[in-house]
Design an enzyme around this catalytic site. Structure first.
Site, mmCIF file in Angstrom:
data_model
loop_
_atom_site.group_PDB
_atom_site.id
_atom_site.type_symbol
_atom_site.label_atom_id
_atom_site.label_comp_id
_atom_site.label_asym_id
_atom_site.label_seq_id
_atom_site.Cartn_x
_atom_site.Cartn_y
_atom_site.Cartn_z
ATOM 1 C CD GLU A 1 -4.180 -5.105 -2.324
ATOM 2 O OE1 GLU A 1 -3.066 -4.533 -2.214
ATOM 3 O OE2 GLU A 1 -5.143 -4.588 -2.910
ATOM 4 C CD GLN B 1 -6.602 -0.586 0.350
ATOM 5 O OE1 GLN B 1 -6.319 -0.374 1.538
ATOM 6 N NE2 GLN B 1 -6.891 0.388 -0.495
ATOM 7 C CG ASP C 1 -8.027 1.139 -4.043
ATOM 8 O OD1 ASP C 1 -7.612 0.234 -3.287
ATOM 9 O OD2 ASP C 1 -7.289 1.785 -4.816
ATOM 10 C CG ASN D 1 -2.360 0.596 0.717
ATOM 11 O OD1 ASN D 1 -2.431 1.746 0.308
ATOM 12 N ND2 ASN D 1 -3.414 -0.193 0.817
ATOM 13 N NE ARG D 2 -2.493 4.668 -3.244
ATOM 14 C CZ ARG D 2 -3.305 3.631 -3.505
ATOM 15 N NH1 ARG D 2 -3.761 2.863 -2.528
ATOM 16 N NH2 ARG D 2 -3.652 3.358 -4.752
ATOM 17 C CG HIS E 1 -1.831 -6.446 -5.481
ATOM 18 N ND1 HIS E 1 -2.961 -6.375 -6.272
ATOM 19 C CD2 HIS E 1 -1.588 -5.173 -5.060
ATOM 20 C CE1 HIS E 1 -3.362 -5.121 -6.337
ATOM 21 N NE2 HIS E 1 -2.551 -4.367 -5.602
ATOM 22 C CB SER E 2 -4.146 -13.002 -5.780
ATOM 23 O OG SER E 2 -2.937 -13.714 -5.884
ATOM 24 C CE1 TYR E 3 -6.684 -6.083 -9.763
ATOM 25 C CE2 TYR E 3 -4.539 -7.052 -9.279
ATOM 26 C CZ TYR E 3 -5.327 -5.946 -9.544
ATOM 27 O OH TYR E 3 -4.755 -4.690 -9.594
ATOM 28 C CG HIS F 1 1.769 -1.880 -3.956
ATOM 29 N ND1 HIS F 1 1.113 -2.040 -2.756
ATOM 30 C CD2 HIS F 1 0.817 -1.957 -4.925
ATOM 31 C CE1 HIS F 1 -0.186 -2.210 -2.997
ATOM 32 N NE2 HIS F 1 -0.396 -2.153 -4.286
#
Length: 351
Positions: free
Chosen positions: A316, A289, A251, A79-80, A178-180, A105
């Site tokens: 996440e 997340q 998000d 993340n940020r 970070h899998s979708y 990331h």
């Protein structure tokens, strides 16, 4: 059973190995050395057909760019971080500003762009351990961080990811995957009709479209952010709600219930009526997340599929975004010489 093959070759000429972990029912997970990336995850639908439920690419070339971070292990920090700056032990650390003036990331070229070493391969546990040494100063982070990621795929169709590490200086350790996911199968269309619940009474609102949290814990109750009971991802995603408008849809970080250090509990669940595939996410992290794939655009994915906006969703596990700069958030600081340990699992079944 664990088998392996060569997935492709890096521009340096190095070969990249990929590991296929299959259980007795024929369900499987595939993980490669490059980025410690989860490439495929095949689980049975209600008809017993094995369906790959994660987005990704057919070959190594897609992963060399991988602007969406498909399947990637993110490190040292997911993340940020605001302005790409923080202090640890009285010293300022400066990272790259690789998204809207912030660090996202740990990039550019975080752990997802590194070739990991292959550690233990266990036929008994149906697991593969990948490791690397992140040198002092890599991407700006202090200390030599020795890290491993173990993927284990069980007979209960559970993919269990264990992160471990140690650093010789105090550093940030907040790793995630970070899998979708698309529970109707990758390439099957959008995920708006899939059902989701997140066990969280609070989320972190963001200031604006740069997605840095305000620092507060806001209740989800009575807002479109509420997933405390199952609802479709699409039910409220287009609501006239400032938080959703800032980020083009979901998000946001959810502060999950019943957190205690080392307590691995179910934090989220999802299912798709069409396939019957359901998923429980368990973790010992305080937060998750939820990202609804708002910025995926015309990505050439697996099997000739084109992934568009909201073709997959991410859950996440992590601490709060920018937590290293917010005293009231869960700290991601790993003291020198202390063990980093975190577990997240994704268990699949038919509902």
């Amino acid at each position: 059973m664990v088998t392996e093959r060569i997935f492709g070759e890096l521009p340096t000429g190095e070969g990249v190995r990929i590991f296929h972990m299959e259980n007795q029912d024929g369900s499987y997970a595939e993980v490669m050395q490059y980025g410690a990336i989860l490439v495929k995850l095949g689980v049975p639908d209600r008809n017993g057909t094995i369906v790959d439920v994660v987005l990704g690419y057919d070959g190594i070339d897609g992963y060399l760019t991988n602007g969406c971070f498909f399947g990637a292990v993110i490190g040292r920090n997911g993340n940020r971080i605001e302005s790409g700056k923080f202090s640890v032990c009285g010293e300022e650390v400066i990272l790259a500003q690789n998204e809207n003036g912030n660090n996202l990331h740990s990039g550019p070229d975080g752990f997802e762009k590194k070739l990991w070493d292959v550690g233990e391969i266990s036929q008994e546990k149906n697991s593969v351990t990948l490791s690397r040494i992140s040198p002092d100063g890599e991407n700006g982070f202090p200390g030599e961080f020795r890290i491993s990621v173990k993927y284990e795929f069980t007979e209960e169709h559970e993919l269990r990811i264990t992160y471990q590490g140690m650093c010789d200086k105090a550093t940030v350790a907040n790793m995630t995957n970070h899998s979708y996911f698309n529970l109707n199968g990758e390439g099957s269309g959008d995920i708006l009709g899939q059902h989701l619940s997140i066990r969280a009474k609070y989320y972190n609102p963001v200031r604006d479209s740069a997605s840095i949290p305000t620092g507060e814990y806001a209740p989800v109750e009575g807002t479109p952010m509420d997933f405390s009971k199952f609802k479709t991802i699409g039910q409220d995603i287009e609501a006239e709600f400032e938080q959703l408008q800032f980020t083009g849809g979901y998000d946001h970080n959810y502060v999950t219930d019943n957190y205690a250090k080392g307590n691995c509990r179910i934090i989220a669940s999802a299912y798709a009526k069409e396939s019957g595939i359901a998923m429980d996410v368990a973790s010992d992290c305080p937060c998750v997340q939820f990202y609804a794939g708002n910025f995926v655009e015309h990505e050439k994915g697996k099997n000739g599929h084109i992934y568009e906006k909201r073709s997959g969703f991410c859950l996440e596990t992590q601490v709060e975004p920018n937590a290293v700069n917010v005293e009231d958030f869960h700290s991601p600081i790993l003291p020198a010489g202390e063990q980093y340990h975190s577990v997240t699992s994704y268990r699949f079944y038919v509902k």
